[in-house]
Design a protein around this motif. Structure first.
Motif, PDB file in Angstrom:
ATOM      1  N   VAL A 146     -26.711   1.165 -24.439  1.00 58.23           N
ATOM      2  CA  VAL A 146     -26.828   0.914 -25.876  1.00 58.23           C
ATOM      3  C   VAL A 146     -28.287   1.114 -26.283  1.00 58.23           C
ATOM      4  CG1 VAL A 146     -24.886  -0.671 -25.914  1.00 58.23           C
ATOM      5  CG2 VAL A 146     -27.185  -1.561 -25.510  1.00 58.23           C
ATOM      6  N   THR A 147     -28.500   1.351 -27.552  1.00 62.15           N
ATOM      7  CA  THR A 147     -29.861   1.696 -28.013  1.00 62.15           C
ATOM      8  C   THR A 147     -30.298   0.762 -29.146  1.00 62.15           C
ATOM      9  OG1 THR A 147     -28.986   3.327 -29.584  1.00 62.15           O
ATOM     10  CG2 THR A 147     -29.527   4.117 -27.373  1.00 62.15           C
ATOM     11  N   PRO A 148     -30.677  -0.451 -28.805  1.00 60.91           N
ATOM     12  CA  PRO A 148     -31.074  -1.412 -29.842  1.00 60.91           C
ATOM     13  C   PRO A 148     -32.466  -1.123 -30.403  1.00 60.91           C
ATOM     14  CG  PRO A 148     -31.350  -2.372 -27.674  1.00 60.91           C
ATOM     15  CD  PRO A 148     -30.776  -0.997 -27.465  1.00 60.91           C
ATOM     16  N   ASN A 149     -32.852  -1.927 -31.381  1.00 62.95           N
ATOM     17  CA  ASN A 149     -34.226  -1.931 -31.901  1.00 62.95           C
ATOM     18  C   ASN A 149     -34.667  -0.626 -32.538  1.00 62.95           C
ATOM     19  OD1 ASN A 149     -34.565  -4.611 -31.061  1.00 62.95           O
ATOM     20  ND2 ASN A 149     -35.039  -3.921 -28.982  1.00 62.95           N
ATOM     21  N   SER A 150     -33.727   0.113 -33.120  1.00 62.92           N
ATOM     22  CA  SER A 150     -34.135   1.243 -33.949  1.00 62.92           C
ATOM     23  C   SER A 150     -34.919   0.688 -35.133  1.00 62.92           C
ATOM     24  CB  SER A 150     -32.907   1.997 -34.451  1.00 62.92           C
ATOM     25  OG  SER A 150     -32.196   1.192 -35.381  1.00 62.92           O
ATOM     26  N   ARG A 151     -35.660   1.560 -35.780  1.00 58.46           N
ATOM     27  CA  ARG A 151     -36.390   1.088 -36.965  1.00 58.46           C
ATOM     28  C   ARG A 151     -35.419   0.558 -38.018  1.00 58.46           C
ATOM     29  NH1 ARG A 151     -39.317   4.349 -39.983  1.00 58.46           N
ATOM     30  NH2 ARG A 151     -38.747   6.358 -39.077  1.00 58.46           N
ATOM     31  N   PHE A 152     -34.262   1.193 -38.138  1.00 64.32           N
ATOM     32  CA  PHE A 152     -33.297   0.697 -39.120  1.00 64.32           C
ATOM     33  C   PHE A 152     -32.812  -0.708 -38.760  1.00 64.32           C
ATOM     34  CE2 PHE A 152     -29.091   0.243 -41.063  1.00 64.32           C
ATOM     35  CZ  PHE A 152     -29.456   0.419 -42.391  1.00 64.32           C
ATOM     36  N   ARG A 212     -34.491  -2.923 -37.113  1.00 64.95           N
ATOM     37  CA  ARG A 212     -35.575  -3.867 -37.388  1.00 64.95           C
ATOM     38  C   ARG A 212     -35.603  -4.198 -38.892  1.00 64.95           C
ATOM     39  NH1 ARG A 212     -38.922  -0.585 -33.942  1.00 64.95           N
ATOM     40  NH2 ARG A 212     -40.503  -0.390 -35.559  1.00 64.95           N
ATOM     41  N   TRP A 213     -35.342  -3.184 -39.702  1.00 66.66           N
ATOM     42  CA  TRP A 213     -35.276  -3.438 -41.147  1.00 66.66           C
ATOM     43  C   TRP A 213     -34.088  -4.358 -41.471  1.00 66.66           C
ATOM     44  CZ3 TRP A 213     -31.552  -2.253 -44.869  1.00 66.66           C
ATOM     45  CH2 TRP A 213     -31.951  -2.452 -46.196  1.00 66.66           C
ATOM     46  N   LEU A 214     -32.953  -4.061 -40.841  1.00 68.33           N
ATOM     47  CA  LEU A 214     -31.766  -4.910 -41.080  1.00 68.33           C
ATOM     48  C   LEU A 214     -32.050  -6.372 -40.735  1.00 68.33           C
ATOM     49  CD1 LEU A 214     -28.596  -3.069 -39.647  1.00 68.33           C
ATOM     50  CD2 LEU A 214     -28.992  -3.723 -42.023  1.00 68.33           C
ATOM     51  N   LYS A 215     -32.883  -6.557 -39.719  1.00 67.81           N
ATOM     52  CA  LYS A 215     -33.187  -7.917 -39.269  1.00 67.81           C
ATOM     53  C   LYS A 215     -34.342  -8.542 -40.045  1.00 67.81           C
ATOM     54  CE  LYS A 215     -31.245  -7.666 -34.624  1.00 67.81           C
ATOM     55  NZ  LYS A 215     -31.441  -8.011 -33.211  1.00 67.81           N
ATOM     56  N   GLY A 216     -34.827  -7.836 -41.074  1.00 73.72           N
ATOM     57  CA  GLY A 216     -35.774  -8.491 -41.971  1.00 73.72           C
ATOM     58  C   GLY A 216     -37.168  -7.926 -41.978  1.00 73.72           C
ATOM     59  N   ASP A 217     -37.462  -6.908 -41.138  1.00 71.73           N
ATOM     60  CA  ASP A 217     -38.805  -6.325 -41.145  1.00 71.73           C
ATOM     61  C   ASP A 217     -38.895  -5.298 -42.281  1.00 71.73           C
ATOM     62  OD1 ASP A 217     -41.152  -4.983 -40.762  1.00 71.73           O
ATOM     63  OD2 ASP A 217     -40.781  -4.440 -38.671  1.00 71.73           O
ATOM     64  N   PHE A 245     -33.563   8.945 -43.458  1.00 69.33           N
ATOM     65  CA  PHE A 245     -32.904   7.686 -43.088  1.00 69.33           C
ATOM     66  C   PHE A 245     -32.210   7.812 -41.739  1.00 69.33           C
ATOM     67  CE2 PHE A 245     -28.422   6.197 -43.034  1.00 69.33           C
ATOM     68  CZ  PHE A 245     -28.675   4.924 -42.537  1.00 69.33           C
ATOM     69  N   LEU A 246     -31.473   8.909 -41.540  1.00 68.16           N
ATOM     70  CA  LEU A 246     -30.700   9.052 -40.303  1.00 68.16           C
ATOM     71  C   LEU A 246     -31.611   9.013 -39.067  1.00 68.16           C
ATOM     72  CD1 LEU A 246     -28.078  11.750 -41.390  1.00 68.16           C
ATOM     73  CD2 LEU A 246     -27.649   9.313 -40.951  1.00 68.16           C
ATOM     74  N   LYS A 247     -32.808   9.524 -39.209  1.00 67.71           N
ATOM     75  CA  LYS A 247     -33.740   9.518 -38.067  1.00 67.71           C
ATOM     76  C   LYS A 247     -34.251   8.114 -37.741  1.00 67.71           C
ATOM     77  CE  LYS A 247     -35.099  14.359 -38.343  1.00 67.71           C
ATOM     78  NZ  LYS A 247     -36.185  15.358 -38.470  1.00 67.71           N
ATOM     79  N   THR A 248     -34.044   7.166 -38.635  1.00 70.90           N
ATOM     80  CA  THR A 248     -34.436   5.781 -38.315  1.00 70.90           C
ATOM     81  C   THR A 248     -33.379   5.097 -37.447  1.00 70.90           C
ATOM     82  OG1 THR A 248     -33.388   4.658 -40.210  1.00 70.90           O
ATOM     83  CG2 THR A 248     -35.567   5.642 -40.573  1.00 70.90           C
TER      84      THR A 248
END
Lengths: 330, 330
Positions: free
Chosen positions: B172-178, B180-185, B300-303
């Protein structure tokens, strides 16, 4: 304090034993690689694993020199572009920096020169140096890495092969059980393995298989005493010099990790290490070994398996919209 | 103390922001894999990289689902045994455990069932399950690993594919920039990327590309509004059901790591992400996007590129004298 003294004395003795043994033994330990330019090695690692250096986008250096499999592909001869059959066994890349020259016939003077061969060989990676450079130069992350390592905005095939060679120089396999024994650890080898080593020397194997790589440092005729029968048309060094004296002269392969680098010889005709030992003794040394002797020498040879290179699988930078597309089927 | 309170309040707010956003957003973050049986995963990793599961000794799972390259081979269709051309694009193995079913037509219910397919497919690895089991069972270190993991002396194809699937579930590939944004960054995405995400939603892409994998959870007709033109004869789910309503129905692919998994669609006909966005908008949603809109959605897709699986290259156990030999050329 008393215990420390005994320990210190023990270490001193072990050190002396090693110093003495090193002086006397025809094989020397392999030392771990020292990396002076980590960025170059990392770049070379990516390139080594990158199938975009091939026309098909399928074949990388690692395809035939698979670092999961002793730096070899464990095939008699390799599968190249369009499933073409390679002409000769792919030798291991492990410890190959210790070779006197590269390829079975020594036609490349060093690893950098070697690395350019398969890329442009129509039967191997089927590409050209110009095409490989163009692909690498089209990938932004590669451009950045080359700029950082080579302080230059122009990517050349010389830089690509220099980076690959820098990575390959790190592919050494220290700390085999035999090396631990060489360095003074008496428990590292079993009595059978030690017997095997003595037989290996007494039979004469060390005439060619010596030095840190246990080979790789001379060219010898395959079939010194009796001819080697093979369907493989390779002529060895004679293919380069045209001289009859060089017929069937090949580089003596390293025996480091020989347990992992089957099948054996330039034609990959022998899969069992026991058979390879038997053939070598008969054809090179005129000695018919008994099965128990072959068993002991084989047991010794398996102690030459060292620590395999360990690193995270490289993640390759993605192609850009400007990268030319791989052509596996045309 | 004062500072800690402010920090705590900030974290609380961030937590709330995420909770709120998670509730509202059609895409959820990927969580890191939890490994319950490390020995099984390690065994599966070795098997995933082992070309001895193929007739030729050349093709492994990693050949077409290359973990150096986004879990794909970056080819329209793969190169199989004897250089045969594969019938359909090899989908990424990354995050594939989140798929509702496996293969483009969903014909395998899970990763274990999928793993058995290519081994026995004459156009892919060209082997049989019986032959693969025999090879694995001939290798002492594999026998030991299977005994340890499965408490059984008999190696089966079910155990082999179970181990491979256990490894694949860790990919699995967690911690994409997207994510991180979803989680509030709030700083994780640029304004352009955020615009792209809003356009992605407003255009209707999230009707199919939603959930943690941004796809992979439904089957849809390729060409909802206008037909998709392709030379590829694949019929999708209809190939299984024979029903006309299932013609050209394919599993919606994940868009996680889509930057790395070119070329796109089941036929791999499009190499540029911008083109894929344009085609999807027109044929699936009847929308003609402007170039600037396509650019923003692509940004966006690249995030969605996450942390790629990182682990040491596996070292494979050597074959024994009993291991049947690979047959690349016959």
């Amino acid at each position: 304090m008393h215990q420390s003294l005994i320990l210190a004395a023990g270490l001193l003795l072990a050190g002396n034993a090693w110093a003495m043994r090193s002086g006397n033994e025809p094989i020397q330990p392999i030392e771990p690689a020292t990396v002076s330019d980590a960025a170059k090695v990392e770049l070379g690692k990516q390139l080594f694993f990158d199938p975009r250096l091939s026309k098909s986008g399928v074949i990388s250096c690692n395809s035939c020199h698979n670092l999961s499999m002793g730096g070899s592909d464990n095939l008699p001869t390799s599968v190249g572009h369009n499933w073409q059959q390679g002409p000769i066994n792919s030798p291991t890349v492990l410890n190959s920096s210790m070779n006197v020259a590269q390829f079975w016939d020594g036609r490349a003077k060093d690893l950098q020169e070697q690395a350019g061969g398969p890329i442009a060989n129509p039967k191997e990676m089927g590409f050209s140096h110009e095409q490989a450079v163009a692909v690498v130069a089209s990938i932004p992350q590669y451009r950045e890495a080359f700029r950082k390592v080579y302080k230059n905005d122009t990517i050349t095939v010389a830089a690509i092969t220099d980076a690959i060679a820098a990575f390959e120089k790190t592919l050494v396999t220290p700390n085999s059980r035999f090396d631990r024994w060489l360095k003074g650890d008496q428990q590292a080898l079993s009595p059978t393995e030690l017997d095997g080593y003595r037989l290996f020397k007494d039979t004469g194997c060390t005439a060619c298989h010596n030095g840190p790589a246990v080979g790789g440092n001379s060219f010898q005729k395959m079939g010194q005493v009796a001819p080697y029968k093979t369907d493989n048309p390779a002529e060895g060094v004679a293919g380069l010099t045209g001289k009859d004296v060089d017929r069937f002269k090949f580089k003596v392969p390293t025996l480091r990790n020989v347990e992992l680098t089957y099948p054996y010889f330039h034609d990959g005709a022998y899969w069992k290490l026991e058979e390879a030992v038997d053939v070598m003794a008969r054809l090179q040394l005129g000695r018919q070994l008994r099965p128990d002797e072959i068993g002991k020498i084989t047991a010794f040879l398996k102690t030459l398996t060292g620590e395999q290179p360990s690193f995270p699988l490289p993640i390759l930078p993605p192609s850009s919209n400007d990268t030319s597309r791989p052509q596996p089927f045309n």
